[in-house]
Design a protein around this motif. Structure first.
Motif, PDB file in Angstrom:
ATOM      1  N   ALA A  90       6.721  19.252  16.357  1.00 16.25           N
ATOM      2  CA  ALA A  90       5.425  19.097  16.212  1.00 16.25           C
ATOM      3  C   ALA A  90       4.828  19.221  14.743  1.00 16.25           C
ATOM      4  CB  ALA A  90       4.538  19.833  17.419  1.00 16.25           C
ATOM      5  N   ALA A  91       5.248  20.407  14.294  1.00 17.84           N
ATOM      6  CA  ALA A  91       4.698  20.749  12.973  1.00 17.84           C
ATOM      7  C   ALA A  91       5.309  19.666  11.912  1.00 17.84           C
ATOM      8  CB  ALA A  91       5.102  22.315  12.672  1.00 17.84           C
ATOM      9  N   ALA A  92       6.449  19.473  12.351  1.00 14.30           N
ATOM     10  CA  ALA A  92       6.918  18.333  11.297  1.00 14.30           C
ATOM     11  C   ALA A  92       6.171  17.034  11.270  1.00 14.30           C
ATOM     12  CB  ALA A  92       8.543  18.054  11.568  1.00 14.30           C
ATOM     13  N   PHE A  93       5.928  16.451  12.727  1.00 12.09           N
ATOM     14  CA  PHE A  93       5.099  15.333  12.718  1.00 12.09           C
ATOM     15  C   PHE A  93       3.804  15.569  12.306  1.00 12.09           C
ATOM     16  CE2 PHE A  93       8.651  14.006  15.532  1.00 12.09           C
ATOM     17  CZ  PHE A  93       8.649  12.752  15.212  1.00 12.09           C
ATOM     18  N   LYS A  94       3.142  16.601  12.462  1.00 16.00           N
ATOM     19  CA  LYS A  94       1.830  16.765  11.886  1.00 16.00           C
ATOM     20  C   LYS A  94       1.799  16.887  10.316  1.00 16.00           C
ATOM     21  CE  LYS A  94      -1.959  19.885  12.256  1.00 16.00           C
ATOM     22  NZ  LYS A  94      -2.537  21.340  12.694  1.00 16.00           N
ATOM     23  N   SER A  95       2.702  17.540   9.729  1.00 15.61           N
ATOM     24  CA  SER A  95       2.775  17.453   8.158  1.00 15.61           C
ATOM     25  C   SER A  95       3.125  16.090   7.488  1.00 15.61           C
ATOM     26  CB  SER A  95       4.027  18.481   7.784  1.00 15.61           C
ATOM     27  OG  SER A  95       3.977  18.565   6.507  1.00 15.61           O
ATOM     28  N   ALA A  96       4.139  15.390   8.416  1.00 14.31           N
ATOM     29  CA  ALA A  96       4.262  13.998   7.625  1.00 14.31           C
ATOM     30  C   ALA A  96       3.086  13.156   8.002  1.00 14.31           C
ATOM     31  CB  ALA A  96       5.601  13.597   8.447  1.00 14.31           C
ATOM     32  N   LEU A  97       2.280  13.459   8.959  1.00 19.06           N
ATOM     33  CA  LEU A  97       1.106  12.426   9.185  1.00 19.06           C
ATOM     34  C   LEU A  97      -0.035  12.913   8.385  1.00 19.06           C
ATOM     35  CD1 LEU A  97      -0.265  10.280  10.946  1.00 19.06           C
ATOM     36  CD2 LEU A  97      -1.006  12.217  12.805  1.00 19.06           C
ATOM     37  N   ARG A  98      -0.263  14.033   8.207  1.00 19.03           N
ATOM     38  CA  ARG A  98      -1.179  14.475   7.087  1.00 19.03           C
ATOM     39  C   ARG A  98      -0.894  13.775   5.538  1.00 19.03           C
ATOM     40  NH1 ARG A  98      -0.126  19.545   6.680  1.00 19.03           N
ATOM     41  NH2 ARG A  98      -1.111  19.909   8.898  1.00 19.03           N
ATOM     42  N   LEU A  99       0.423  13.739   5.280  1.00 16.26           N
ATOM     43  CA  LEU A  99       0.686  13.105   4.071  1.00 16.26           C
ATOM     44  C   LEU A  99       0.707  11.509   3.918  1.00 16.26           C
ATOM     45  CD1 LEU A  99       2.092  13.692   1.455  1.00 16.26           C
ATOM     46  CD2 LEU A  99       4.388  13.226   2.391  1.00 16.26           C
ATOM     47  N   VAL A 100       0.770  10.785   5.077  1.00 18.97           N
ATOM     48  CA  VAL A 100       0.984   9.361   4.872  1.00 18.97           C
ATOM     49  C   VAL A 100      -0.294   8.817   5.568  1.00 18.97           C
ATOM     50  CG1 VAL A 100       3.444   9.263   4.729  1.00 18.97           C
ATOM     51  CG2 VAL A 100       2.395   9.056   7.027  1.00 18.97           C
ATOM     52  N   ALA A 101      -1.249   9.364   6.431  1.00 17.41           N
ATOM     53  CA  ALA A 101      -2.050   8.831   6.927  1.00 17.41           C
ATOM     54  C   ALA A 101      -2.980   8.008   6.381  1.00 17.41           C
ATOM     55  CB  ALA A 101      -3.091   9.781   7.994  1.00 17.41           C
ATOM     56  N   LEU A 102      -3.642   8.589   5.174  1.00 17.10           N
ATOM     57  CA  LEU A 102      -4.552   7.919   4.469  1.00 17.10           C
ATOM     58  C   LEU A 102      -3.850   6.736   3.683  1.00 17.10           C
ATOM     59  CD1 LEU A 102      -7.360   7.521   3.252  1.00 17.10           C
ATOM     60  CD2 LEU A 102      -6.647   9.469   1.449  1.00 17.10           C
ATOM     61  N   PRO A 103      -2.847   6.849   3.061  1.00 22.62           N
ATOM     62  CA  PRO A 103      -2.088   5.466   2.424  1.00 22.62           C
ATOM     63  C   PRO A 103      -1.758   4.586   3.407  1.00 22.62           C
ATOM     64  CG  PRO A 103      -1.148   7.590   1.724  1.00 22.62           C
ATOM     65  CD  PRO A 103      -1.931   8.180   2.784  1.00 22.62           C
ATOM     66  N   VAL A 104      -1.307   5.105   4.327  1.00 21.38           N
ATOM     67  CA  VAL A 104      -1.122   3.648   5.309  1.00 21.38           C
ATOM     68  C   VAL A 104      -2.377   3.018   5.842  1.00 21.38           C
ATOM     69  CG1 VAL A 104      -0.425   3.177   7.579  1.00 21.38           C
ATOM     70  CG2 VAL A 104       1.116   4.862   6.162  1.00 21.38           C
ATOM     71  N   SER A 105      -3.403   3.726   6.174  1.00 24.75           N
ATOM     72  CA  SER A 105      -4.754   3.244   6.583  1.00 24.75           C
ATOM     73  C   SER A 105      -5.214   2.412   5.529  1.00 24.75           C
ATOM     74  CB  SER A 105      -5.773   4.274   6.875  1.00 24.75           C
ATOM     75  OG  SER A 105      -5.242   5.126   7.917  1.00 24.75           O
ATOM     76  N   LEU A 106      -5.313   2.553   4.382  1.00 21.95           N
ATOM     77  CA  LEU A 106      -5.778   2.085   3.087  1.00 21.95           C
ATOM     78  C   LEU A 106      -5.010   0.855   2.982  1.00 21.95           C
ATOM     79  CD1 LEU A 106      -6.473   4.805   0.530  1.00 21.95           C
ATOM     80  CD2 LEU A 106      -8.194   3.275   1.367  1.00 21.95           C
ATOM     81  N   ALA A 107      -3.631   0.947   3.065  1.00 21.38           N
ATOM     82  CA  ALA A 107      -2.579  -0.330   3.032  1.00 21.38           C
ATOM     83  C   ALA A 107      -3.072  -1.289   4.120  1.00 21.38           C
ATOM     84  CB  ALA A 107      -0.999   0.077   3.037  1.00 21.38           C
ATOM     85  N   PHE A 108      -3.281  -0.976   5.429  1.00 23.83           N
ATOM     86  CA  PHE A 108      -3.640  -2.022   6.398  1.00 23.83           C
ATOM     87  C   PHE A 108      -5.019  -2.542   6.176  1.00 23.83           C
ATOM     88  CE2 PHE A 108      -0.138  -0.031   9.012  1.00 23.83           C
ATOM     89  CZ  PHE A 108       0.467  -1.000   9.265  1.00 23.83           C
ATOM     90  N   ILE A 109      -5.936  -1.666   5.688  1.00 21.60           N
ATOM     91  CA  ILE A 109      -7.250  -2.019   5.477  1.00 21.60           C
ATOM     92  C   ILE A 109      -7.113  -3.229   4.268  1.00 21.60           C
ATOM     93  CG2 ILE A 109      -9.580  -1.373   4.625  1.00 21.60           C
ATOM     94  CD1 ILE A 109      -9.308   1.282   6.125  1.00 21.60           C
ATOM     95  N   THR A 110      -6.532  -3.173   3.366  1.00 24.76           N
ATOM     96  CA  THR A 110      -6.440  -3.968   2.492  1.00 24.76           C
ATOM     97  C   THR A 110      -5.724  -5.110   2.801  1.00 24.76           C
ATOM     98  OG1 THR A 110      -6.353  -1.985   0.587  1.00 24.76           O
ATOM     99  CG2 THR A 110      -5.562  -4.035  -0.173  1.00 24.76           C
ATOM    100  N   ALA A 111      -4.865  -5.359   3.572  1.00 26.80           N
ATOM    101  CA  ALA A 111      -3.904  -6.236   3.906  1.00 26.80           C
ATOM    102  C   ALA A 111      -4.902  -7.208   4.748  1.00 26.80           C
ATOM    103  CB  ALA A 111      -2.803  -5.806   4.513  1.00 26.80           C
ATOM    104  N   TRP A 112      -5.798  -6.486   5.563  1.00 30.26           N
ATOM    105  CA  TRP A 112      -6.825  -7.306   6.443  1.00 30.26           C
ATOM    106  C   TRP A 112      -7.820  -7.876   5.382  1.00 30.26           C
ATOM    107  CZ3 TRP A 112     -12.005  -5.752   6.843  1.00 30.26           C
ATOM    108  CH2 TRP A 112     -12.919  -6.558   7.388  1.00 30.26           C
ATOM    109  N   ALA A 113      -8.318  -7.191   4.575  1.00 26.95           N
ATOM    110  CA  ALA A 113      -9.599  -7.437   3.611  1.00 26.95           C
ATOM    111  C   ALA A 113      -8.990  -8.543   2.576  1.00 26.95           C
ATOM    112  CB  ALA A 113     -10.221  -6.427   2.929  1.00 26.95           C
ATOM    113  N   ALA A 114      -7.764  -8.483   2.042  1.00 31.77           N
ATOM    114  CA  ALA A 114      -7.514  -9.464   1.213  1.00 31.77           C
ATOM    115  C   ALA A 114      -7.818 -11.006   1.342  1.00 31.77           C
ATOM    116  CB  ALA A 114      -6.033  -9.476   0.811  1.00 31.77           C
ATOM    117  N   PRO A 115      -7.447 -11.534   2.490  1.00 32.50           N
ATOM    118  CA  PRO A 115      -7.931 -12.911   2.726  1.00 32.50           C
ATOM    119  C   PRO A 115      -9.519 -13.307   2.883  1.00 32.50           C
ATOM    120  CG  PRO A 115      -6.161 -12.167   4.147  1.00 32.50           C
ATOM    121  CD  PRO A 115      -6.849 -11.014   3.653  1.00 32.50           C
TER     122      PRO A 115
END
Length: 346
Positions: A90-115
């Motif tokens: 549980a701690a491992a997944f929480k630590s990994a999520l904290r690291l990548v949550a913002l970059p992944v969110s920004l990537a998907f938002i940009t992919a949606w916004a680009a067109p």
């Protein structure tokens, strides 16, 4: 050469020097906190300019896919490291999520916004967010496990990261160059001199960012934590300041500065996938003039580099890069003579 030409060259030199000042400040910041001579700083500039250029055409920039790939690698490394430390799944997944949550969110938002081709201001914000997100991930993948290594080892890894980012830029962006539209097309007449709006924006953005950085380090808790890490890593660690978190935050700031520099320089020159290296190297010359320690000296050195480059372009355009990079030799000689020598390990 008359006064009018000299004035034009000085304005061009100050404009370019302002960009080099930002990069020099970023290089000094990263070295002070992490002891990393961050060679790939220029790649952030190229990524920023190319990302905005592709967003302008309505395409999903390669930055999105590269960021998702890097986030997957960083998450896997974080999961494995946390699990090996015996902190539980549980701690491992929480630590990994904290690291990548913002970059992944920004990537998907940009992919949606680009067109949808939103206004340039929105695209610029997405670009800065995307490129700044590379910083913590790069630190996690390439540098975090080597945080206590020697400066030479960190430099070698930094060079490797530079080559990797350049090659990936060719893969994800292609070999075609792009030139972004100006943020302000106005032209102001000052006597016999004409100053374009983009030059004013570059100068204003540079000054504003320097003021914000000063306020961040002087007034905020996080800024004081980074200063403490820069002064004494061991002491900061004993006071509960995580050197890993400091490193990730520092590279995030370097990515933000690089992305902003890319947005500012994009309308003034054509940017290719490998253009960042020379731009970053000039910022490095400015940082060396500042001794990789002094922010004001690095800023002054950057303006000097920009002005020398402008006049060298007029007098000996074929050798302007040689002239600029030769500046580093007398600086290194002077610092070698005046600075006390110490053992490399120290």
């Amino acid at each position: 050469m008359d006064f009018t030409i000299a004035s034009i060259l000085v304005v061009d030199g100050i404009t370019n020097g302002a960009i080099y000042a930002l990069l020099g400040l970023a290089i000094v910041l990263v070295f002070a906190v992490t002891r990393i001579i961050f060679v790939p700083q220029g790649e952030f500039v190229a990524y920023g300019a190319l990302t905005l250029a592709l967003l302008q055409t309505g395409q999903v920039p390669g930055t999105v896919w590269l960021l998702l790939c890097l986030a997957a690698v960083a998450a896997a490394m974080e999961l494995f490291t946390t699990w090996r430390q015996g902190r539980g799944v549980a701690a491992a997944f929480k630590s990994a999520l904290r690291l990548v949550a913002l970059p992944v969110s920004l990537a998907f938002i940009t992919a949606w916004a680009a067109p949808h081709q939103f206004p340039m201001g929105v695209q610029a914000v997405l670009t800065v967010g995307l490129v700044a997100s590379f910083g913590p991930l790069i630190y996690r993948v390439a540098f975090q496990s080597l945080a206590d290594a020697s400066t030479l080892v960190l430099l070698i890894v930094s060079v490797g990261v530079h080559f990797a980012m350049t090659g990936l830029a060719l893969l994800f962006f292609g070999a075609e160059g792009f030139r972004n539209p100006s943020f302000w097309d106005a032209r102001l007449a000052l006597g016999g001199l004409t100053i374009n709006g983009q030059a004013i924006i570059i100068a204003a953005a540079t000054i504003a960012l320097m003021v914000l950085l000063w306020l961040f380090f002087e007034r905020s808790v996080y800024g004081k934590a980074l200063r403490a890490t820069a002064i004494n890593r061991v002491g900061a660690r004993l006071m509960g300041i995580s050197s890993h978190a400091a490193g990730q935050m520092t590279l995030a700031m370097a990515g933000l500065i690089g992305a902003l520099s890319g947005l500012l320089i994009g309308p003034t020159t054509t940017i290719f996938y490998d253009s960042g290296f020379l731009i970053g190297l000039k910022g490095f010359v400015a940082a060396v003039i500042g001794g990789l320690a002094s922010y004001p000296a690095a800023a002054v050195g950057a303006l000097f580099v920009g002005i020398v480059e402008a006049f060298a372009s007029f007098w000996v355009s074929a050798f302007k890069e040689v002239v600029v990079f030769t500046l580093i030799i007398p600086v290194l000689l002077w610092r070698s003579i005046t600075s006390p020598h110490s053992d490399e390990d120290h």
